[in-house]
Design a protein around this motif. Structure first.
Motif, PDB file in Angstrom:
ATOM      1  N   GLY A 191       0.805  -1.211   0.000  1.00  0.00           N
ATOM      2  CA  GLY A 191       0.000   0.000   0.000  1.00  0.00           C
ATOM      3  C   GLY A 191       0.836   1.257   0.000  1.00  0.00           C
ATOM      4  N   TYR A 192       2.161   1.105  -0.191  1.00  0.00           N
ATOM      5  CA  TYR A 192       3.058   2.268  -0.154  1.00  0.00           C
ATOM      6  C   TYR A 192       2.679   3.318  -1.205  1.00  0.00           C
ATOM      7  N   LEU A 193       2.241   2.846  -2.367  1.00  0.00           N
ATOM      8  CA  LEU A 193       1.982   3.754  -3.489  1.00  0.00           C
ATOM      9  C   LEU A 193       0.962   4.821  -3.105  1.00  0.00           C
ATOM     10  N   PHE A 194      -0.203   4.387  -2.639  1.00  0.00           N
ATOM     11  CA  PHE A 194      -1.241   5.333  -2.265  1.00  0.00           C
ATOM     12  C   PHE A 194      -0.874   6.093  -1.002  1.00  0.00           C
ATOM     13  N   GLU A 195      -0.199   5.420  -0.068  1.00  0.00           N
ATOM     14  CA  GLU A 195       0.161   6.072   1.189  1.00  0.00           C
ATOM     15  C   GLU A 195       1.134   7.229   0.954  1.00  0.00           C
ATOM     16  N   LEU A 196       2.100   7.018   0.092  1.00  0.00           N
ATOM     17  CA  LEU A 196       3.062   8.090  -0.194  1.00  0.00           C
ATOM     18  C   LEU A 196       2.435   9.203  -1.012  1.00  0.00           C
ATOM     19  N   GLU A 197       1.489   8.868  -1.885  1.00  0.00           N
ATOM     20  CA  GLU A 197       0.754   9.910  -2.611  1.00  0.00           C
ATOM     21  C   GLU A 197      -0.076  10.731  -1.630  1.00  0.00           C
ATOM     22  N   GLN A 233       3.573  11.239  -7.190  1.00  0.00           N
ATOM     23  CA  GLN A 233       2.595  11.810  -8.110  1.00  0.00           C
ATOM     24  C   GLN A 233       1.588  10.757  -8.568  1.00  0.00           C
ATOM     25  N   ALA A 234       0.307  11.010  -8.304  1.00  0.00           N
ATOM     26  CA  ALA A 234      -0.748  10.141  -8.838  1.00  0.00           C
ATOM     27  C   ALA A 234      -0.772  10.285 -10.350  1.00  0.00           C
ATOM     28  N   GLY A 235      -0.953   9.195 -11.021  1.00  0.00           N
ATOM     29  CA  GLY A 235      -0.961   9.200 -12.481  1.00  0.00           C
ATOM     30  C   GLY A 235       0.245   8.465 -13.007  1.00  0.00           C
ATOM     31  N   SER A 236       1.430   9.093 -12.875  1.00  0.00           N
ATOM     32  CA  SER A 236       2.644   8.385 -13.293  1.00  0.00           C
ATOM     33  C   SER A 236       2.965   7.273 -12.296  1.00  0.00           C
ATOM     34  N   PHE A 237       2.707   7.524 -10.995  1.00  0.00           N
ATOM     35  CA  PHE A 237       2.908   6.530  -9.940  1.00  0.00           C
ATOM     36  C   PHE A 237       4.291   5.885 -10.009  1.00  0.00           C
ATOM     37  N   VAL A 238       5.328   6.694 -10.102  1.00  0.00           N
ATOM     38  CA  VAL A 238       6.697   6.192 -10.126  1.00  0.00           C
ATOM     39  C   VAL A 238       7.352   6.493  -8.776  1.00  0.00           C
ATOM     40  N   PRO A 239       7.992   5.500  -8.154  1.00  0.00           N
ATOM     41  CA  PRO A 239       8.504   5.683  -6.781  1.00  0.00           C
ATOM     42  C   PRO A 239       9.828   6.427  -6.701  1.00  0.00           C
ATOM     43  N   GLU A 240       9.861   7.649  -7.220  1.00  0.00           N
ATOM     44  CA  GLU A 240      11.080   8.463  -7.141  1.00  0.00           C
ATOM     45  C   GLU A 240      11.438   8.815  -5.700  1.00  0.00           C
ATOM     46  N   VAL A 241      10.495   8.604  -4.787  1.00  0.00           N
ATOM     47  CA  VAL A 241      10.721   8.905  -3.377  1.00  0.00           C
ATOM     48  C   VAL A 241      11.968   8.194  -2.849  1.00  0.00           C
TER      49      VAL A 241
END
Length: 350
Positions: free
Chosen positions: A20-26, A32-40
């Protein structure tokens, strides 16, 4: 305590897998929602470590390196292919740092590969490209000494099989979970249970489903998978109220929305009113566990508190179970004898 392998943990009981990291970090403002790339993993490593830590403390036995969507195709689209390898390696290194913080037993660290969105069953060139993308990511995982690879969210059976083949080349255990779209069949016409059986026969340690579907629309297919395979089954639904009419979160309507959405659907940034609560998720976890699912967790949208409820539902006390809800001393809804009657008696009018 020496760190047990994934297989040892599965033999001894239930493994909790926090995703669930993707939505949690967004939601926290770092993706960024849309591209959803984990540059974090490169831009805000301390934030990523905090999220890893939160899910581990909520019960996850594994720190999953956040390389979901960190493949060559996604990096090409955002014009940052040069960051591909450092992003992957740093996400794993950060996961290993957090895994060592576990107070009782070092958490597992899993590498992560996922659907590429370029797989085309009619195009051999696309299959070769997908294979090369998986191979380089798995090679970095091997270099960084992960405990296993989590290959997930595949909606083409053949792409999942290619992922498994590349993982096995590096002699790493494989967890392969499928994302079942709204037509209730893999996009290359395999049933989800057929696909899981083939993946198991080809060496996957755990097979199952993740993402796209909430508990209500994933559970019937989990039952079919459990009936068709002999080994370990994994399940990581999203925490949203999907229905038979709308079995995935991609086209889930919200009849109560009072504004005009800038997106065509509630996915991905307007799903908030469609959440399951933690008690519904806990009830699902008991049901899934009861049919033999023992690699269990939640996917996009899940909070650490939701994951903790799932873990506790299958009998696991987490690091942060000391913070689990206890209304006994609440000023309005509590039952402690020192609370004021004129306040607690007012609770139905509050």
């Amino acid at each position: 305590m020496a760190k047990r392998s994934l297989e040892e943990r599965l033999k001894q009981g239930t493994v909790i897998a926090g995703e669930g990291y993707l939505f949690e970090l967004e939601r926290r403002g770092y993706l960024q929602a849309g591209s959803f790339v984990p540059e974090v993993a490169l831009e805000n490593p301390e934030t990523l470590k905090a999220v890893y830590r939160d899910y581990m403390n909520a019960g996850s036995d594994v720190v999953l390196a956040f390389t979901y969507n960190a493949h060559r195709e996604k990096m090409r689209i955002i014009g940052k292919e040069d960051l591909l390898e450092p992003l992957n390696r740093n996400a794993i290194k950060l996961a290993k740092e957090v895994a060592k913080e576990h107070p009782t037993e070092e958490a597992l660290v899993a590498g992560n590969i996922s659907n590429t969105n370029i797989f085309n069953p009619e195009d051999q060139a696309s299959k070769d490209k997908v294979r090369a993308m998986f191979n380089e990511m798995v090679s970095w995982c091997k270099d960084e000494d992960v405990d296993y690879i989590n290959g997930e969210t595949f909606y083409y059976h053949e792409e999942a099989l290619i992922a498994l083949e590349e993982i096995k080349k590096y002699d790493l255990p494989a967890v392969i979970t499928l994302g079942l779209m709204g037509e209730n069949i893999m996009r290359d016409s395999y049933s989800v249970e057929e696909s899981c059986k083939i993946l198991e026969d080809n060496g996957a340690l755990v097979v199952g489903m993740n993402c796209f579907r909430g508990p209500d629309t994933m559970q019937p297919y989990l039952e079919k998978i459990c009936d068709h395979v002999d080994g370990y089954v994994g399940a990581l639904p999203i925490p949203y109220r999907t229905t038979e009419e709308n079995p995935t979160f991609f086209n889930l309507p919200d009849g109560g929305c009072s504004c005009h959405l800038p997106t065509e659907t509630t996915f991905p940034t307007s799903l908030d009113p469609l959440y399951h609560n933690r008690y519904e998720l806990a009830e699902w976890a008991k049901k899934a566990h009861g049919i033999g699912v023992n690699y269990i967790g939640l996917c996009c949208g899940a909070s650490p508190a939701m994951l903790r409820a799932v873990a506790e539902a299958v009998g696991i006390e987490t690091i942060n179970s000391i913070y689990s809800p206890d209304m006994h001393k609440h000023f309005l809804f509590g039952e402690d004898e020192t609370l004021q009657d004129h306040i607690t008696d007012y609770k139905t009018k509050a």
